[in-house]
Write a protein that holds these residues in place. Structure first.
Motif, PDB file in Angstrom:
ATOM      1  N   LEU A 224       0.848  -1.190   0.000  1.00 29.40           N
ATOM      2  CA  LEU A 224       0.000   0.000   0.000  1.00 29.40           C
ATOM      3  C   LEU A 224       0.884   1.241   0.000  1.00 29.40           C
ATOM      4  CD1 LEU A 224      -2.807  -0.845   2.603  1.00 29.40           C
ATOM      5  CD2 LEU A 224      -2.785  -1.238   0.144  1.00 29.40           C
ATOM      6  N   ASN A 225       0.462   2.275  -0.715  1.00 27.32           N
ATOM      7  CA  ASN A 225       1.243   3.499  -0.677  1.00 27.32           C
ATOM      8  C   ASN A 225       0.964   4.270   0.616  1.00 27.32           C
ATOM      9  OD1 ASN A 225      -1.077   5.091  -1.008  1.00 27.32           O
ATOM     10  ND2 ASN A 225      -0.909   5.045  -3.238  1.00 27.32           N
ATOM     11  N   VAL A 226       1.647   5.377   0.796  1.00 28.49           N
ATOM     12  CA  VAL A 226       1.565   6.118   2.049  1.00 28.49           C
ATOM     13  C   VAL A 226       0.111   6.478   2.382  1.00 28.49           C
ATOM     14  CG1 VAL A 226       2.117   8.340   3.106  1.00 28.49           C
ATOM     15  CG2 VAL A 226       3.910   7.009   1.997  1.00 28.49           C
ATOM     16  N   PHE A 227      -0.582   7.006   1.396  1.00 31.17           N
ATOM     17  CA  PHE A 227      -1.970   7.409   1.611  1.00 31.17           C
ATOM     18  C   PHE A 227      -2.819   6.225   2.076  1.00 31.17           C
ATOM     19  CE2 PHE A 227      -6.265   8.542   0.626  1.00 31.17           C
ATOM     20  CZ  PHE A 227      -6.341   9.906   0.851  1.00 31.17           C
ATOM     21  N   GLU A 228      -2.673   5.101   1.370  1.00 31.32           N
ATOM     22  CA  GLU A 228      -3.482   3.914   1.690  1.00 31.32           C
ATOM     23  C   GLU A 228      -3.106   3.329   3.047  1.00 31.32           C
ATOM     24  OE1 GLU A 228      -3.988   2.387  -2.924  1.00 31.32           O
ATOM     25  OE2 GLU A 228      -2.171   1.931  -1.792  1.00 31.32           O
ATOM     26  N   ASN A 229      -1.814   3.414   3.388  1.00 31.02           N
ATOM     27  CA  ASN A 229      -1.396   2.929   4.704  1.00 31.02           C
ATOM     28  C   ASN A 229      -2.022   3.755   5.820  1.00 31.02           C
ATOM     29  OD1 ASN A 229       0.559   0.658   5.266  1.00 31.02           O
ATOM     30  ND2 ASN A 229       1.501   1.524   3.445  1.00 31.02           N
ATOM     31  N   VAL A 230      -2.079   5.053   5.615  1.00 30.15           N
ATOM     32  CA  VAL A 230      -2.707   5.912   6.618  1.00 30.15           C
ATOM     33  C   VAL A 230      -4.213   5.633   6.688  1.00 30.15           C
ATOM     34  CG1 VAL A 230      -3.222   8.299   7.259  1.00 30.15           C
ATOM     35  CG2 VAL A 230      -0.958   7.704   6.423  1.00 30.15           C
ATOM     36  N   ALA A 231      -4.803   5.360   5.512  1.00 30.49           N
ATOM     37  CA  ALA A 231      -6.250   5.106   5.452  1.00 30.49           C
ATOM     38  C   ALA A 231      -6.652   3.908   6.309  1.00 30.49           C
ATOM     39  CB  ALA A 231      -6.682   4.887   4.008  1.00 30.49           C
ATOM     40  N   LEU A 232      -5.695   2.995   6.522  1.00 27.15           N
ATOM     41  CA  LEU A 232      -5.980   1.829   7.347  1.00 27.15           C
ATOM     42  C   LEU A 232      -6.391   2.242   8.762  1.00 27.15           C
ATOM     43  CD1 LEU A 232      -5.576  -1.292   6.798  1.00 27.15           C
ATOM     44  CD2 LEU A 232      -3.589  -1.069   8.278  1.00 27.15           C
ATOM     45  N   GLY A 233      -5.870   3.369   9.230  1.00 33.65           N
ATOM     46  CA  GLY A 233      -6.188   3.829  10.573  1.00 33.65           C
ATOM     47  C   GLY A 233      -7.434   4.701  10.644  1.00 33.65           C
ATOM     48  N   ALA A 234      -7.976   5.054   9.470  1.00 31.94           N
ATOM     49  CA  ALA A 234      -9.148   5.927   9.459  1.00 31.94           C
ATOM     50  C   ALA A 234     -10.357   5.191  10.013  1.00 31.94           C
ATOM     51  CB  ALA A 234      -9.433   6.411   8.040  1.00 31.94           C
ATOM     52  N   THR A 235     -11.101   5.886  10.863  1.00 29.20           N
ATOM     53  CA  THR A 235     -12.252   5.221  11.475  1.00 29.20           C
ATOM     54  C   THR A 235     -13.456   5.204  10.538  1.00 29.20           C
ATOM     55  OG1 THR A 235     -12.495   7.281  12.667  1.00 29.20           O
ATOM     56  CG2 THR A 235     -11.715   5.400  13.917  1.00 29.20           C
TER      57      THR A 235
ATOM     58  N   ASP B 117     -14.929  12.746   3.589  1.00 31.10           N
ATOM     59  CA  ASP B 117     -14.463  13.121   4.929  1.00 31.10           C
ATOM     60  C   ASP B 117     -13.161  12.428   5.264  1.00 31.10           C
ATOM     61  OD1 ASP B 117     -16.550  14.728   5.273  1.00 31.10           O
ATOM     62  OD2 ASP B 117     -17.571  13.517   6.796  1.00 31.10           O
ATOM     63  N   SER B 118     -13.173  11.129   4.999  1.00 32.55           N
ATOM     64  CA  SER B 118     -11.995  10.335   5.297  1.00 32.55           C
ATOM     65  C   SER B 118     -10.814  10.825   4.453  1.00 32.55           C
ATOM     66  CB  SER B 118     -12.302   8.875   5.009  1.00 32.55           C
ATOM     67  OG  SER B 118     -11.125   8.163   4.815  1.00 32.55           O
ATOM     68  N   HIS B 119     -11.079  11.093   3.184  1.00 37.54           N
ATOM     69  CA  HIS B 119     -10.044  11.572   2.279  1.00 37.54           C
ATOM     70  C   HIS B 119      -9.437  12.879   2.789  1.00 37.54           C
ATOM     71  CE1 HIS B 119      -8.086  12.825  -1.453  1.00 37.54           C
ATOM     72  NE2 HIS B 119      -8.146  11.558  -1.800  1.00 37.54           N
ATOM     73  N   ALA B 120     -10.310  13.787   3.203  1.00 33.18           N
ATOM     74  CA  ALA B 120      -9.844  15.080   3.704  1.00 33.18           C
ATOM     75  C   ALA B 120      -9.029  14.910   4.981  1.00 33.18           C
ATOM     76  CB  ALA B 120     -11.038  15.995   3.949  1.00 33.18           C
ATOM     77  N   ALA B 121      -9.486  14.011   5.855  1.00 30.81           N
ATOM     78  CA  ALA B 121      -8.779  13.792   7.117  1.00 30.81           C
ATOM     79  C   ALA B 121      -7.376  13.247   6.878  1.00 30.81           C
ATOM     80  CB  ALA B 121      -9.580  12.833   7.999  1.00 30.81           C
ATOM     81  N   ILE B 122      -7.280  12.332   5.912  1.00 33.74           N
ATOM     82  CA  ILE B 122      -5.964  11.745   5.611  1.00 33.74           C
ATOM     83  C   ILE B 122      -5.040  12.804   5.003  1.00 33.74           C
ATOM     84  CG2 ILE B 122      -4.750  10.017   4.225  1.00 33.74           C
ATOM     85  CD1 ILE B 122      -7.397   8.353   4.431  1.00 33.74           C
ATOM     86  N   THR B 123      -5.581  13.567   4.085  1.00 35.04           N
ATOM     87  CA  THR B 123      -4.786  14.632   3.465  1.00 35.04           C
ATOM     88  C   THR B 123      -4.248  15.594   4.517  1.00 35.04           C
ATOM     89  OG1 THR B 123      -6.266  14.459   1.575  1.00 35.04           O
ATOM     90  CG2 THR B 123      -4.789  16.355   1.630  1.00 35.04           C
ATOM     91  N   LYS B 124      -5.108  15.914   5.476  1.00 34.12           N
ATOM     92  CA  LYS B 124      -4.720  16.871   6.503  1.00 34.12           C
ATOM     93  C   LYS B 124      -3.622  16.305   7.403  1.00 34.12           C
ATOM     94  CE  LYS B 124      -6.677  19.178  10.473  1.00 34.12           C
ATOM     95  NZ  LYS B 124      -7.120  18.176  11.451  1.00 34.12           N
ATOM     96  N   ILE B 125      -3.778  15.067   7.803  1.00 34.76           N
ATOM     97  CA  ILE B 125      -2.790  14.495   8.724  1.00 34.76           C
ATOM     98  C   ILE B 125      -1.450  14.280   8.013  1.00 34.76           C
ATOM     99  CG2 ILE B 125      -3.195  12.008   8.426  1.00 34.76           C
ATOM    100  CD1 ILE B 125      -2.930  13.792  11.766  1.00 34.76           C
ATOM    101  N   LEU B 126      -1.496  14.015   6.709  1.00 35.94           N
ATOM    102  CA  LEU B 126      -0.245  13.876   5.952  1.00 35.94           C
ATOM    103  C   LEU B 126       0.505  15.208   5.925  1.00 35.94           C
ATOM    104  CD1 LEU B 126      -1.129  11.523   2.951  1.00 35.94           C
ATOM    105  CD2 LEU B 126       0.348  11.054   4.907  1.00 35.94           C
ATOM    106  N   GLU B 127      -0.271  16.285   5.905  1.00 30.85           N
ATOM    107  CA  GLU B 127       0.345  17.601   5.958  1.00 30.85           C
ATOM    108  C   GLU B 127       1.055  17.798   7.306  1.00 30.85           C
ATOM    109  OE1 GLU B 127      -2.156  21.277   5.202  1.00 30.85           O
ATOM    110  OE2 GLU B 127      -2.450  20.006   3.428  1.00 30.85           O
TER     111      GLU B 127
END
Ligand code: ATP
Ligand code: MG
Lengths: 238, 247
Positions: A79-90, A96-106
């Motif tokens: 999984l790429n970085v984005f997808e790896n982070v998405a694993l932790g998304a509730t 919403d989830s997309h925006a949250a991941i984008t924000k935390i990557l920032e």
């Protein structure tokens, strides 16, 4: 609430700790300190429910989703970085989830690396992915196992500040394993100290801290004083 | 392909030496025919040879595809239940040791003379390596990653599709590689008893003492094996370029 009562843990009849009585309340920021191999990671795993005590009891009233930053970054290679982070998304999907991941990557400064795979990342970058995965969607409880150990001072300070910001803003409960006394004093309100130095028992240390902004505390005289006091306490025979 | 250069040079060298010895009449073409004789045999029997070649190639590829679908699906299903998994795994190993030549006559009784029997023989040998390898792969997922999925509360389906199956990629693929060679063997064994393809061509050529035809068929079989491996490697390259499966 998290509660250990007369808790002990052994691996193959070797006891890491015995008769541990510890309580953590919602909103606590607790650092767990001790020499390498003393059982910090094991204690963290017990608190998170990944492991169990060998004697005594552990109980928690918490049902909230939690984040865990493992000592090794623990990323999925495919999984790429984005997808790896998405694993932790509730929330699983959606904008919403997309925006949250984008924000935390920032926050962890990985926006440009979002499409890279773990094999293309440095050790510190991997750790930051793991931190982002734990933080995404503002989880109530965080378990962190030496999350900042692989980072440079500058990035570490920034992420420490961010972590404190999250902790205050979302009223999180955080268990934070670290080797660094100064880091633990800076971040947390309570220290859980495995036997080390001249101290032969497990100890809890409550830190008196001003509720001032993070950055000023880092340079304050109180901060240095507290670090010195705790260090002296561990070094000097009573 | 670069790493194959020494092999290619060696093969060319041996072929050339045999050819020269044959031209100098130091070689018994009756036992091992040189390249030119084999080539001549192939051109003389072109129609029959090409027919046999394509038939064997087709059945071998079909059986490999069937074994993959069947073996992979069964392994995933078996892996869902610990009891079934433990019951099935030793059998998947055991069946790999049963010689297909001994089973083939039985398959003729069940399926008759025709491509069904050949397919059955080839699937029988190529199924179990894929099944066993996939089972092992699904069962040896990194403990840390399993805990990760536990922490982030991924359900069983998520864990299967996002962790266990991709995490078994290399196991599955090496099973597929083993099976690709075995599929050719299975097809030939099937053709010996059921007729058709390069297998039957070898069998009839043997009875007619046509060693040149036997060799031509053998080369045909080697080419089939090579084509399959090249195809698999190509697929592997495409997939791993799309997604790396290890750090
Ligand atoms: N699953 C296990 N089986 C057997 N022994 C274990 C297991 N997990 C940990 N241990 C042992 O328990 C001890 C404590 O391990 P742990 O990982 O908790 O240490 P730690 O305090 O986190 O050390 P470090 O600071 O080096 O990360 C070690 O001596 C280790 O060998
Ligand atoms: Mg540890």
């Amino acid at each position: 609430m998290f509660e250990l009562k007369n808790a002990g843990k052994e691996f193959q009849q070797r006891w890491l700790f015995k008769n541990l009585n510890l309580t953590a309340h919602a909103g606590d920021f607790i650092s767990i300190l001790g020499p390498s191999g003393c059982g910090k990671s094991t204690l963290l795993r017990i608190l998170s429910g990944l492991d169990t005590v060998s004697e005594g009891s552990f109980s928690t009233s918490s049902q909230d989703p939690s984040g865990f930053v493992f000592q090794e970054s623990c990323l999925l290679p495919w999984l790429n970085v984005f997808e790896n982070v998405a694993l932790g998304a509730t929330q699983r999907q959606g904008r919403d989830s997309h925006a949250a991941i984008t924000k935390i990557l920032e926050v962890v400064k990985l926006t440009d690396a979002a499409q890279l795979f773990p094999r293309q990342l440095s050790g510190g970058m991997k750790m930051r992915v793991s931190i982002a995965r734990a933080l995404v969607n503002n989880k109530k409880i965080l378990f962190m196992d030496e999350p900042f150990a692989a980072l440079d001072d500058f990035t570490r300070f920034e992420l420490q500040d961010e972590l404190l910001e999250y902790w205050r803003q979302y009223n999180m409960t955080i268990f934070f394993v670290t080797h660094s006394l100064s880091e633990s004093v800076f971040l947390s309100q309570k220290l859980w100290l495995f036997p080390q130095g001249q101290q032969k028992t497990f100890q809890e240390w409550v830190l008196e801290k001003p509720s001032t902004a993070a950055n000023s505390y880092r340079n304050s005289a109180e901060y240095f004083q507290t670090v010195t006091t705790v260090t002296e306490h561990l070094r000097v025979k009573k | 392909m670069k790493h194959l250069t020494p092999t290619i040079i060696l093969v060319c060298l041996v072929t050339a030496i045999v050819e020269i010895l044959y031209r100098l009449s130091y070689w018994d073409a009756q036992s091992i025919p040189p390249a030119s004789v084999i080539l001549q045999t192939i051109t003389e029997n072109q129609d029959a040879f090409v027919d046999a070649f394509t038939s064997t190639l087709k059945l071998s590829m079909q059986s490999l595809a069937l074994s993959f679908i069947l073996g992979f699906t069964l392994a995933v299903i078996f892996s869902l239940n610990d009891w079934i998994k433990r019951a099935v795994f030793p059998l998947a190993i055991f069946f790999q040791t049963v010689p297909i030549i001994a089973i083939a006559p039985l398959l003729v009784i069940y399926f008759g003379y025709g491509p069904q029997t050949i397919l059955a023989a080839a699937v029988f040998v190529s199924l179990f390596p894929i099944l066993a390898n996939t089972l092992v792969g699904l069962d040896t997922i990194d403990k840390n990653l399993l805990e990760l999925f536990q922490v982030y509360r991924q359900n069983a389906w998520h864990t299967l599709f996002y962790l266990k199956i991709p995490g078994s990629y290399y196991f599955i693929f090496s099973g597929l590689r083993i099976s690709s060679g075995l599929a050719v063997i299975g097809v030939v064994a099937g053709e010996f008893v059921a007729g058709g393809g390069l297998g039957a061509l070898i069998d009839t050529s043997r009875t007619q003492q046509r060693i040149d035809l036997v060799f031509a068929s053998l080369i045909g079989l080697a080419v089939i094996g090579l084509l399959q491996i090249m195809l698999l490697n190509g697929i592997n390259l495409l997939i791993t370029r799309w997604r790396p499966f290890k750090l």
